[in-house]
Design an enzyme around this catalytic site. Structure first.
Site, PDB file in Angstrom:
ATOM      1  N   ILE A 118       0.839  -1.209   0.000  1.00 55.32           N
ATOM      2  CA  ILE A 118       0.000   0.000   0.000  1.00 55.32           C
ATOM      3  C   ILE A 118       0.867   1.249   0.000  1.00 55.32           C
ATOM      4  CG2 ILE A 118      -0.250   0.152   2.516  1.00 55.32           C
ATOM      5  CD1 ILE A 118      -2.978   0.900  -0.115  1.00 55.32           C
TER       6      ILE A 118
ATOM      7  N   SER B 174      11.144  -0.536   6.708  1.00 52.51           N
ATOM      8  CA  SER B 174      10.496  -1.841   6.518  1.00 52.51           C
ATOM      9  C   SER B 174      11.338  -2.886   7.223  1.00 52.51           C
ATOM     10  CB  SER B 174      10.361  -2.191   5.034  1.00 52.51           C
ATOM     11  OG  SER B 174      11.631  -2.455   4.463  1.00 52.51           O
ATOM     12  N   ARG B 175      10.752  -4.032   7.488  1.00 53.72           N
ATOM     13  CA  ARG B 175      11.494  -5.075   8.198  1.00 53.72           C
ATOM     14  C   ARG B 175      12.723  -5.517   7.413  1.00 53.72           C
ATOM     15  NH1 ARG B 175       6.882  -9.354   9.719  1.00 53.72           N
ATOM     16  NH2 ARG B 175       6.256  -8.734   7.614  1.00 53.72           N
TER      17      ARG B 175
ATOM     18  N   LYS C 278      -5.606   3.261   7.629  1.00 57.03           N
ATOM     19  CA  LYS C 278      -6.769   2.700   8.306  1.00 57.03           C
ATOM     20  C   LYS C 278      -6.513   1.212   8.576  1.00 57.03           C
ATOM     21  CE  LYS C 278      -8.221   0.002   4.934  1.00 57.03           C
ATOM     22  NZ  LYS C 278      -8.402  -1.449   5.122  1.00 57.03           N
TER      23      LYS C 278
ATOM     24  N   ASP D 235     -10.901  -5.779   7.766  1.00 54.97           N
ATOM     25  CA  ASP D 235      -9.838  -4.939   7.211  1.00 54.97           C
ATOM     26  C   ASP D 235     -10.337  -4.217   5.958  1.00 54.97           C
ATOM     27  OD1 ASP D 235      -6.784  -4.262   7.145  1.00 54.97           O
ATOM     28  OD2 ASP D 235      -7.269  -4.917   5.119  1.00 54.97           O
TER      29      ASP D 235
END
Length: 309
Positions: free
Chosen positions: A14, A36-37, A89, A167
């Protein structure tokens, strides 16, 4: 005017598809870092938000696009550091978390923006105007899609705090809570939960409202493999029929298309974020999350077959 140095925390699909191009297209923002990981992303990229906060000079804002279960702790650290925060969201896992973040942002004098991207369509605004002051006869929400297409291999959605079918379903609730001309409450719900999962793959909800006289319902389903069906149909007591198609991007009133066009949700979100920062205000609407929480509180759980990705 100097651009606002902004980081993206949680650089996944996203963020890459929506947040990154929206930031780059808005001259008021400058992408300063990503997290990010795996440490993969444009600009200086980090594997933790703590490392980014220590390393980037002059950082002013962040967009937090992680899964919701870790969002509170990250947002709290960023607000404590004096950063304006944009939240994907749903803004948090619980109402208590987002309330605490809102109080902290106010105390620190920074902007907190809980975004609901589906609301940022011209068709949704026009639907709200068409329904203003009306009494509602019926409402039917159908939000069906294929979880394998939209969340492939993402196990977090089936864990506590992962929301399951809510979701995407919360997008429908975010639209309804903007267009509905009065209070809306969950009356009952059925949550269909796969074996070995903690969150539902489908849900059926019945609502009630003091401004409505007939059935108000929602059907959320992640087992739909024939494209997407994202529609909200509302009929008023004076006979007006309002239909939102395509996730809220097309409005049909009494059979006539009124608004349709390209989706500009995320560019509009960032334009709104700029305004809030300039005005030193926050925008934290929790009504879609509250309806979701009520559905989980009131919902009867029905076991269904295990989901296999």
């Amino acid at each position: 005017m100097r651009p606002i140095k902004t980081g993206i925390i949680g650089f996944g699909k996203i963020a890459e598809d929506q947040h990154l191009p929206s930031i780059r297209a808005n001259s008021r923002f400058e992408l300063a870092a990503t997290v990010s990981r795996q440490g993969h992303g444009p600009a200086p990229s980090f594997t933790s938000h703590e490392e980014m906060l220590r390393s980037i000079e002059g950082l002013e804002a962040v967009a937090i696009t992680t899964p919701p279960s870790v969002r509170y702790a990250i947002a709290r650290d960023c607000i404590e550091a004096g950063l304006h925060c944009l939240l994907e969201k749903p803004p948090a896992v619980t109402l208590s978390e987002i309330e605490d973040l809102a109080c902290l942002a106010e105390a620190k004098g920074v902007t907190l923006f809980a975004t609901w991207h589906a609301r940022h369509n011209q068709a949704v605004t026009a639907a709200a105007e068409a329904l203003a002051g009306k009494r509602i006869a019926t409402m039917k929400i159908v939000w069906h899609e294929d979880v394998r297409k939209w969340h492939p291999g993402q196990r977090w959605i089936w864990e506590p705090g992962g929301f399951g079918v809510f979701d995407p379903g919360i997008n429908a609730l975010s639209i309804v809570t903007k267009i509905f001309p009065g209070a809306l409450f969950v009356r009952e719900a059925e949550l269909m939960v796969p074996e070995k999962a903690q969150t539902p793959i489908a849900a059926a909800i019945a609502f009630t409202s003091p401004v409505a006289e007939g059935d108000l319902s929602a059907s959320f389903d992640w087992r739909y493999s024939e494209g997407e069906s994202w529609t909200i149909e509302v009929r008023t007591t004076d006979g007006t029929e309002v239909l939102l198609n395509k996730g809220g991007s097309e409005l049909v009133i009494d059979g006539q298309v009124q608004v349709t066009g390209d989706r500009t949700e995320y560019p509009d979100i960032y334009a709104r974020f700029v305004d809030l920062i300039d005005e030193r205000r926050s925008d934290v609407d929790v009504t879609p999350l509250r309806l979701t929480a009520d559905a989980f509180l009131l919902g009867r759980r029905t076991a269904v077959e295990a989901f296999k990705d």
